[in-house]
Design a protein around this motif. Structure first.
Motif: not given
Length: 261
Positions: A58-63
């Motif tokens: 989620r972190e890589v996808r959103e940021h």
């Protein structure tokens, strides 16, 4: 009870003999734990790693911009934990490098980065092993980061300066890893007379002589790296909650090292 190393097939009659077989390859060696212990630690680590994978995805996808700092955190852990430092006690130790990533990205993501680090070290450097990956991940990638982050957050909420909290968090992450490792070895190889608690006291005291100064050194190095990040990545640290915007951030910027969160 005489501990038996599954690597050598020979009995180990003293705590030092157990350590001599664990330490030449770093972490807990391949095949060293009894099968039931290896499976149990793997099962205990799995939920943390699965949760961490979801958080990391989620972190890589959103940021997407955070990937560089994530990679740097993983590299910091890999380099520090690959160092092999022998001790006059007959044991050996190494820094862990997990405190920095736990502070920046929280412990769940550090569980993934730490486990990947341990996997590569087992495959490429013969440090640790695949059968003991769960045990090593639980101590270094899960227990250490959570202990370090908990102390860091406690100090920040109490009003401590950022760099004091960073040092303390890195120190706790390092030292708690070896406390858990001592407990894992004591469970697997209880002392013939003192049982689990007797073995825990012996393992812990042997490790502590080397690990306490190492934990202090790791804390200082983590503070140095955080100072660099405050200067070069202030926006990203603010997004991650390590720094805050507004008056408090300005006051800490004036302090030179930045502080706050």
């Amino acid at each position: 009870m005489v501990p038996v190393s599954q690597e050598t097939g020979q009995g180990a009659s003293t705590i030092h003999e157990v350590l001599e077989r664990v330490c030449p390859v770093m972490h807990i060696a391949e095949g060293f734990l009894p099968p039931a212990h290896a499976v149990a630690w793997g099962a205990a680590s799995a939920p943390f790693i699965v949760h961490g994978v979801r958080r990391l995805t989620r972190e890589v996808r959103e940021h997407p911009g955070s990937t560089l700092l994530l990679g740097a955190s993983g590299a910091f852990t890999f380099v520090l934990s690959a160092l092999k430092l022998p001790s006059v006690t007959g044991s050996c130790s190494h820094p862990t490098g997990t405190g920095l990533g736990a502070i920046l990205f929280r412990p769940p993501m550090m569980a993934v980065l730490g486990t990947i680090t341990l996997l590569f070290q087992a495959l490429l450097l013969a440090h640790g092993g695949l059968t003991t990956l769960g045990a090593n991940a639980f101590s270094m990638a899960i227990a250490g980061p959570w202990a370090g982050y908990a102390l860091y957050r406690l100090l920040r909420r109490s009003g401590a300066p950022l760099m004091v909290a960073v040092f303390s968090g890195a120190f706790a992450a390092d030292l708690s890893t070896y406390c858990v490792t001592s407990a894992q070895l004591a469970l697997a190889f209880p002392d013939p007379s003192g049982g689990f608690w007797g073995a825990l006291g012996k393992f812990g005291s042997i490790f502590a002589l080397t690990q306490i100064p190492l934990a202090v050194s790791e804390g200082l190095l983590t503070v140095f790296v955080m100072r660099l990040l405050v200067q070069s990545s202030r926006g990203e640290l603010t997004r991650l909650g390590v720094l805050v915007s507004g008056g408090r951030a300005g006051a800490e910027k004036a302090a030179g090292s930045g502080a706050v969160a």
